[in-house]
Design an enzyme around this catalytic site. Structure first.
Site, mmCIF file in Angstrom:
data_model
loop_
_atom_site.group_PDB
_atom_site.id
_atom_site.type_symbol
_atom_site.label_atom_id
_atom_site.label_comp_id
_atom_site.label_asym_id
_atom_site.label_seq_id
_atom_site.Cartn_x
_atom_site.Cartn_y
_atom_site.Cartn_z
ATOM 1 N N GLY A 57 0.832 -1.193 0.000
ATOM 2 C CA GLY A 57 0.000 0.000 0.000
ATOM 3 C C GLY A 57 0.867 1.244 0.000
ATOM 4 N N GLN A 62 2.903 9.953 1.316
ATOM 5 C CA GLN A 62 4.241 9.362 1.424
ATOM 6 C C GLN A 62 5.165 9.769 0.279
ATOM 7 O OE1 GLN A 62 2.342 5.308 2.147
ATOM 8 N NE2 GLN A 62 4.304 5.068 3.157
ATOM 9 N N CYS A 102 5.677 -0.263 7.205
ATOM 10 C CA CYS A 102 5.344 0.918 6.401
ATOM 11 C C CYS A 102 6.566 1.301 5.582
ATOM 12 C CB CYS A 102 4.947 2.064 7.331
ATOM 13 S SG CYS A 102 4.555 3.595 6.472
ATOM 14 N N LEU A 103 6.350 1.647 4.313
ATOM 15 C CA LEU A 103 7.476 2.035 3.455
ATOM 16 C C LEU A 103 8.149 3.317 3.963
ATOM 17 C CD1 LEU A 103 5.984 1.232 -0.066
ATOM 18 C CD2 LEU A 103 7.637 -0.117 1.250
ATOM 19 N N HIS A 144 -4.583 1.714 7.465
ATOM 20 C CA HIS A 144 -3.202 2.211 7.581
ATOM 21 C C HIS A 144 -2.963 3.339 6.566
ATOM 22 C CE1 HIS A 144 1.332 1.432 7.913
ATOM 23 N NE2 HIS A 144 1.229 2.196 6.843
ATOM 24 N N GLU A 145 -3.366 3.108 5.303
ATOM 25 C CA GLU A 145 -3.131 4.127 4.262
ATOM 26 C C GLU A 145 -3.977 5.370 4.502
ATOM 27 O OE1 GLU A 145 -0.568 3.643 2.669
ATOM 28 O OE2 GLU A 145 -0.423 1.485 3.002
ATOM 29 N N HIS A 148 -2.343 7.768 6.799
ATOM 30 C CA HIS A 148 -1.336 8.628 6.154
ATOM 31 C C HIS A 148 -1.970 9.920 5.632
ATOM 32 C CE1 HIS A 148 2.319 6.268 6.175
ATOM 33 N NE2 HIS A 148 1.719 5.205 5.658
HETATM 34 NI NI NI Z 1 2.516 3.272 5.605
#
Ligand code: NI
Length: 178
Positions: A57, A62, A102-103, A144-145, A148
């Site tokens: 995701g 991000q 998470c990236l 989660h996304e 962000h």
């Molecule tokens: Ni994330």
């Protein structure tokens, strides 16, 4: 659910992913009003960046684009890309705990409690309404996304002490690769 076409993976399409504790990750995203070519290009570039990372995701926040856009693909085969524009959770039920990563917080994984089942209203890349009933990993990923998009990270659910340890660990890792 609507599937979007998989973009050709091309180095030019790769976007830079901001990393914790970059303050730009705290920005609240604005709703998308125009579903134009620029939006399609953003979605395609986000998908390419997510698959290359690799991740399941990615939110526009991000990649330092502060619009309510997120992409995800929780399939085993990585052949079910999904783009959600202006997503809203309209119903939530139950609880689940999942070990998230998470990236923007590379190499860190921690248990987070979220709703087990959610109903999401969103638009697809063409502005058509999407209605998604999600559970399990898909429900985790969407929540989660969506965090962000309001400037929230999964490490915010950890204790301040644990979060500080995460920050120091990432700082050290960055020094070692510099
Ligand atoms: Ni994330």
């Amino acid at each position: 659910m609507t599937c979007v076409t998989l973009p050709d993976t091309h180095i030019d399409a790769m976007l830079t992913i901001l990393e914790f504790p970059d303050p730009r990750l705290r920005t609240r995203a604005q709703p998308v009003a125009v579903f134009d070519k620029a939006l399609h290009e953003l979605v395609d570039a986000m998908l390419a960046t997510m698959y290359a990372a690799p991740g399941i995701g990615l939110a526009a926040t991000q990649v330092n684009v502060h619009k309510q856009v997120l992409v995800l693909d929780v399939s085993e085969e990585k052949n079910a890309p999904l783009a959600l524009i202006n997503p809203r959770i309209v119903a939530r039920e139950g609880e689940q705990v999942y070990q998230e990563g998470c990236l923007s917080v590379p190499g860190i994984f921690a248990d987070v409690q979220r709703a087990d089942r959610i109903v999401v209203e969103a638009a697809d890349r063409n502005g058509q309404p999407l209605h998604i009933e999600a559970d399990g990993l898909l429900a985790v990923c969407i929540q989660h996304e969506m965090d962000h998009l309001v400037g929230k990270l999964f490490v915010d659910y950890l204790s301040p002490l644990k979060r500080e340890m995460v920050r120091k660990k990432l700082e050290k890792a960055r020094r070692e690769t510099a």
